[in-house]
Design an enzyme around this catalytic site. Structure first.
Site, PDB file in Angstrom:
ATOM      1  N   ASP A  65       0.812  -1.217   0.000  1.00 46.49           N
ATOM      2  CA  ASP A  65       0.000   0.000   0.000  1.00 46.49           C
ATOM      3  C   ASP A  65       0.843   1.264   0.000  1.00 46.49           C
ATOM      4  O   ASP A  65       0.336   2.356  -0.253  1.00 46.49           O
ATOM      5  CB  ASP A  65      -0.940   0.012   1.211  1.00 46.49           C
ATOM      6  CG  ASP A  65      -0.197  -0.256   2.513  1.00 46.49           C
ATOM      7  OD1 ASP A  65       0.682   0.540   2.879  1.00 46.49           O
ATOM      8  OD2 ASP A  65      -0.506  -1.266   3.166  1.00 46.49           O
ATOM      9  N   ASP A  73       5.721  -5.643   7.228  1.00 46.15           N
ATOM     10  CA  ASP A  73       4.337  -5.182   7.129  1.00 46.15           C
ATOM     11  C   ASP A  73       3.572  -6.217   6.308  1.00 46.15           C
ATOM     12  O   ASP A  73       3.167  -5.975   5.173  1.00 46.15           O
ATOM     13  CB  ASP A  73       4.315  -3.804   6.459  1.00 46.15           C
ATOM     14  CG  ASP A  73       2.934  -3.174   6.480  1.00 46.15           C
ATOM     15  OD1 ASP A  73       2.062  -3.673   7.209  1.00 46.15           O
ATOM     16  OD2 ASP A  73       2.717  -2.191   5.728  1.00 46.15           O
ATOM     17  N   ASP A  97       8.111 -14.184  -3.031  1.00 54.09           N
ATOM     18  CA  ASP A  97       7.703 -14.662  -1.708  1.00 54.09           C
ATOM     19  C   ASP A  97       8.722 -14.194  -0.682  1.00 54.09           C
ATOM     20  O   ASP A  97       9.933 -14.385  -0.853  1.00 54.09           O
ATOM     21  CB  ASP A  97       7.623 -16.184  -1.726  1.00 54.09           C
ATOM     22  CG  ASP A  97       7.402 -16.755  -0.342  1.00 54.09           C
ATOM     23  OD1 ASP A  97       6.303 -16.568   0.199  1.00 54.09           O
ATOM     24  OD2 ASP A  97       8.340 -17.370   0.201  1.00 54.09           O
TER      25      ASP A  97
END
Length: 527
Positions: free
Chosen positions: A315, A387, A369
């Site tokens: 984000d 996060d 990953d």
């Protein structure tokens, strides 16, 4: 002299001799039936895998949901094989009837279950019912197909079973490989099972309405044609309506207006501000998002912070806080899919909220990953910001294990720090302290802290570092070059000290660390 054939094979041969043969030569006919076995097995496994995958997404616990789907379907397959016994005398129409029902139920299963979850918040019991029906129909296929194969060219029972099950297992292999590597990435869950249903119906029609059409009276044959056509029309309509259905379901699931949806990333606009969901988990809330990002990043920046690794954070909010420091010269952001960063780059509201962080030349984004990337990395960092998705989402629980924290420690410079966004200690007390136990088991000292954001709801964090970099009893403190508290309210004089205090109902509880062998944090996070 050869020994007599087994009684079962003799009965089958005798029955076949009294029954009309197929309309084409035995060799090609047998090949077509065995090919149908392969195709039906592939479709059956696609239904099974789709239910398990959907259960892991909607039900929350992939292990539990997959176990339920597999056990219910396998049991129902046994029941279906028994139920089919009275129909073997009319195997051709019975087989097509089973395939028509299987095509309709299997092709619509994901759409129906997703609708129940989106509009009525129910999933578990409908999933069990669907798995039972599909298993019943799949189990009925084998005895009916065995009868059809024997009618074409009678043979010893053992040989017939070997041929049938060989085709069945090859079909399972085909379906099992196509589902994750081709169908699911290209079509998504809903259209994948719709396609499987179409193929199922066509395979059944090919066997019965072509090879064994002489077995069907004209009226029954026309009825079968009509039923197959109706199922194909239903599934074709579902295929065409799928995008509109997904939009309507998203609108029912998420707050506000859905403005974009790509892969597992959904962005909505609400009256309070933008929100972002990844794999169904809200990663950016309309209220409290900035406060959470500030609390996550700034305590870890107290010390050297030239090179920073952000795990997750698609984000851009944590990245925005990292880039407030002029001393930061290199930031690597590792996200599972590059599509996670697209809203923060393109959506005007999210882009403004993230401060256009991904456009900064100091930032390098890697799609990988997190576990595999950290394990293979030879780079070293001053600060690692974790996060990451919550531990109840898919395989994310392994990113909260002792092993992962041990690997993360290897990418730290000698005085480096790790900060982890953990489950909220008020709602998930044992999960929060399980993260603390995992960090300590990896040889790190920890400093747990929390904040309360509008709601009211807690957000939990853990700052960790090797022993020399974090002394026992240390307190949160801002970096020497920290931004002005007017810009970052979390850095106001009393906020860090207040964050380090826990009320009695959130106080430390001793729990073992989560590990790869026993990812207990997933259970704690669902409590």
């Amino acid at each position: 002299m050869n020994s007599p054939a087994p009684r079962a094979a003799t009965i089958v041969r005798a029955s076949a001799a009294r029954t009309p043969s197929t309309t084409i030569a035995p060799g090609p006919a047998r090949f077509v039936v065995l090919l149908a076995v392969l195709v039906c097995a592939a479709c059956g496994l696609v239904y099974e895998l789709a239910l398990a995958a959907l259960g892991g997404t909607l039900g929350g616990d992939p292990v539990v949901e997959t176990s339920i789907v597999l056990s219910v379907m396998v049991f129902a397959m046994g029941v279906g094989a028994l139920v089919a016994k009275p129909f073997v005398r009319r195997a051709a129409p019975a087989f097509l009837a089973a395939e028509i029902l299987l095509a309709a139920c299997g092709g619509m299963c994901a759409t129906v279950l997703f609708a129940g979850f989106a509009w009525y918040d129910v999933y578990r019991w409908p999933m069990i019912a669907v798995a039972a029906v599909l298993g019943l129909l799949i189990g009925a296929e084998i005895p009916l197909l065995m009868t059809l194969v024997q009618r074409i060219r009678p043979q010893e029972a053992g040989s017939a079973v070997a041929d049938l099950f060989a085709a069945d297992y090859v079909g399972a292999l085909v379906g099992g490989l196509l589902f994750p590597f081709l169908l699911l990435p290209r079509l998504g869950q809903l259209r994948t099972v719709v396609l499987a249903g179409m193929v199922n119906a066509i395979a059944g029609a090919l066997v019965v309405l072509w090879l064994f059409r002489a077995d069907l009276p004209a009226r029954l044959r026309m009825g079968m044609y009509a039923a197959v056509g109706a199922v194909l029309a239903l599934l074709a309509g579902t295929w065409l309506y799928t995008p509109a259905f997904e939009r309507a379901a998203r609108d029912a699931l998420y707050d506000g207006d859905v403005v974009s949806a790509h892969e597992d990333v959904v962005v909505t606009h609400t009256a309070a501000g933008p929100e972002m969901y990844v794999a169904g988990e809200r990663r950016v809330a309309a209220t409290g998002a900035s406060e959470t990002a500030q609390a996550l990043v700034h305590p870890a920046m107290a010390g050297r912070h030239e090179r920073v690794l952000v795990l997750g954070g698609g984000d851009g909010l944590a990245l925005r806080e990292v880039l407030r420091y002029a001393a930061v010269r290199d930031v690597v952001v590792v996200v599972a899919h590059l599509g996670e960063t697209a809203p923060a780059r393109t959506d005007p509201a999210l882009r403004a909220l993230a401060g256009d962080a991904f456009a900064d030349p100091r930032v390098r984004v890697v799609g990988a990953d997190a576990f595999a990337w950290v394990r293979a990395s030879a780079e070293r960092f001053d600060v690692v910001v974790a996060d990451l998705p919550g531990p109840t989402v898919g395989a994310a629980a392994r990113l909260y294990t002792q092993e992962f924290y041990g690997l993360t420690r290897t990418v730290l410079r000698p005085a480096g720090r790790i900060v982890v966004r953990a489950p909220a200690p008020d709602a998930h007390r044992r999960a929060f302290w399980c993260v603390d136990a995992g960090l300590r088991a990896a040889g790190l000292r920890t400093l747990p802290y929390r904040i309360t954001v509008p709601g009211p709801a807690d957000r939990g964090f853990l700052l960790a570092a090797p022993a020399p970099a974090l002394v026992p009893g240390a307190a949160l403190r801002p970096a020497d070059d920290a931004p002005d508290p007017a810009v970052v309210p979390f850095l106001a004089a009393d906020r860090p000290a207040l964050a380090s205090s826990f009320p009695p109902h959130e106080a430390r509880v001793e729990v073992p660390p989560s590990t790869l062998n026993d990812p207990r944090i997933a259970d704690y996070a669902r409590e």
